[in-house]
Write an enzyme that holds these catalytic residues in place. Sequence first.
Site, PDB file in Angstrom:
ATOM      1  N   HIS A 224      -9.035   3.238  -3.916  1.00 38.11           N
ATOM      2  CA  HIS A 224      -7.776   2.497  -4.063  1.00 38.11           C
ATOM      3  C   HIS A 224      -6.574   3.430  -4.153  1.00 38.11           C
ATOM      4  O   HIS A 224      -5.760   3.476  -3.242  1.00 38.11           O
ATOM      5  CB  HIS A 224      -7.858   1.592  -5.297  1.00 38.11           C
ATOM      6  CG  HIS A 224      -6.713   0.641  -5.459  1.00 38.11           C
ATOM      7  ND1 HIS A 224      -5.817   0.354  -4.456  1.00 38.11           N
ATOM      8  CD2 HIS A 224      -6.305  -0.105  -6.523  1.00 38.11           C
ATOM      9  CE1 HIS A 224      -4.920  -0.524  -4.886  1.00 38.11           C
ATOM     10  NE2 HIS A 224      -5.190  -0.804  -6.142  1.00 38.11           N
TER      11      HIS A 224
ATOM     12  N   HIS B 188      -6.369   0.210   7.743  1.00 45.77           N
ATOM     13  CA  HIS B 188      -6.084  -0.609   6.564  1.00 45.77           C
ATOM     14  C   HIS B 188      -6.966  -1.841   6.622  1.00 45.77           C
ATOM     15  O   HIS B 188      -7.291  -2.346   7.706  1.00 45.77           O
ATOM     16  CB  HIS B 188      -4.602  -1.008   6.521  1.00 45.77           C
ATOM     17  CG  HIS B 188      -4.182  -1.601   5.216  1.00 45.77           C
ATOM     18  ND1 HIS B 188      -4.322  -2.943   4.942  1.00 45.77           N
ATOM     19  CD2 HIS B 188      -3.639  -1.040   4.103  1.00 45.77           C
ATOM     20  CE1 HIS B 188      -3.878  -3.177   3.722  1.00 45.77           C
ATOM     21  NE2 HIS B 188      -3.465  -2.046   3.190  1.00 45.77           N
TER      22      HIS B 188
ATOM     23  N   ASP C 280      -0.336   5.959   2.798  1.00 45.41           N
ATOM     24  CA  ASP C 280      -0.860   7.196   2.216  1.00 45.41           C
ATOM     25  C   ASP C 280      -0.737   8.386   3.157  1.00 45.41           C
ATOM     26  O   ASP C 280      -0.806   9.532   2.712  1.00 45.41           O
ATOM     27  CB  ASP C 280      -2.328   7.008   1.824  1.00 45.41           C
ATOM     28  CG  ASP C 280      -2.498   5.931   0.773  1.00 45.41           C
ATOM     29  OD1 ASP C 280      -1.802   6.010  -0.253  1.00 45.41           O
ATOM     30  OD2 ASP C 280      -3.304   5.005   0.978  1.00 45.41           O
TER      31      ASP C 280
ATOM     32  N   ARG D 296       3.466   0.126  -9.232  1.00 42.19           N
ATOM     33  CA  ARG D 296       2.676  -1.102  -9.108  1.00 42.19           C
ATOM     34  C   ARG D 296       2.925  -2.065 -10.271  1.00 42.19           C
ATOM     35  O   ARG D 296       2.721  -3.277 -10.146  1.00 42.19           O
ATOM     36  CB  ARG D 296       1.191  -0.741  -8.981  1.00 42.19           C
ATOM     37  CG  ARG D 296       0.239  -1.874  -8.654  1.00 42.19           C
ATOM     38  CD  ARG D 296       0.671  -2.746  -7.501  1.00 42.19           C
ATOM     39  NE  ARG D 296       0.869  -2.052  -6.242  1.00 42.19           N
ATOM     40  CZ  ARG D 296      -0.035  -1.966  -5.278  1.00 42.19           C
ATOM     41  NH1 ARG D 296      -1.230  -2.499  -5.451  1.00 42.19           N
ATOM     42  NH2 ARG D 296       0.268  -1.362  -4.133  1.00 42.19           N
TER      43      ARG D 296
END
Length: 469
Positions: free
Chosen positions: A304, A350, A405, A431
């Site tokens: 993650h 993704h 990323d 987040r």
Amino acid sequence: MTLLTASSRAAARLLGAKNSSCIIFAARHASTSTNLKDVLANMIPKEQARIKSFRQQYGSTVIGQITVDMLYGGMRGMKGLIYETSVLDPDEGIRFRGYSIPECQKLLPKAPGGAEPLPEGLFWLLVTGEIPSQEQVNWVSREWAKRAALPSHVVTMLDNFPTNLHPMSQLSAAVTALNSESTFARAYSEGISRTKYWEFIYEDSMDLIAKLPCIAAKIYRNLYREGSSIGAIDPALDWSHNFTNMLGYTDPQFIELMRLYLTIHSDHEGGNVSAHTSHLVGSALSDPYLAFAAAMNGLAGPLHGLANQEVLVWLTNLQKELGEDVSDQKLRDFIWNTLNSGRVVPGYGHAVLRKTDPRYTCQREFALKHLPKDPLFKLVAQLYKIVPNVLLEQGKAKNPWPNVDAHSGVLLQYYGMKEMNYYTVLFGVSRALGVLSQLIWSRALGFPLERPKSMSTDGLMVLVGAKSG
């Protein structure tokens, strides 16, 4: 000609109205109050009534099918959650309350002289569905500055962690320890009405978001700057500016990068590990500190939140092996060697997206503006031209395009933050904006304890009529 509100706008996108010439999307600036809680108090009854009416009419409507593969495949593609703050479109990427990242960059308020959106504005948008005014954003900045101080036991705890304890473990533990300050836990123990839950969840969420930069900066200073002081919050500065100062960075470009980073990493609909974890734990009426700490334990997992580290390690190994000025053909060969050895190219692909991640694109634009000649950025840009074609030739990737990323670590490295183990902490601070916005609404809408039905393999075989032998 039709003007759409934020919620209608998001629905129109899903229904294909994006190609209609008869619809004008209007930035929604409905509320004039600068007090976010007052704005919410006015909105919640209307949204409760809207959902009640919707469920009365369509509560038994079937919205999809569940396959055996979905159960064994991490529930990919299964529609099973209500998550209001953002929706991930496979072709367009993330939409925050109906607004794309480029739209947020254009419409959300900026700092004086700045070009990037302030995360305070994104938080207001996530909570209300409305584009805030500059005054409303300034109110959030001041409110977070007022709430930022850490209790002494959390400071003592952070100062006494062993230096070999991972930064994410420190973040999770410190947030859990803040549970002592929970207004919701206190009010619940005193028997408050369910209709009041959201008010205390809101207070805890605002407190937690305000304190996270102090926690994160203290972790950074203790681990990488010999325990030097984070200094004091300046109430005249925005959230990102204060955070960057506490980390020990003063470059105006890095402050702008932090504003962008904290905005674009804030939310990615509700099915990812950290968002789902906070939703699940919060549904047990755990307070926001406990729910968010649990989410951070999920974010710490290598599948993650650690992907940007893996990208940098891969890029560093590539540079060591091939040097800085690499031909396209040598890069192609290196990529094929990576794939043929059974590994993946980190930063590409993704689970949901089928196009280039817009979070990648806006970071690329930032780099083109501020660091176009940086060798690591030039390598990332070169890979952007080559990797997708190689992945398409290989024929295995559903999405050969770069995700967020592939770029974020390169920008942080350029401005001197080279401690890769720390990057996920920045991700976690960001987040909080998304998952805590949703947590407020989950309690406002009275969402129940999450409790799906599980099955054994034998039970599933019986259900579908398969032979168990």
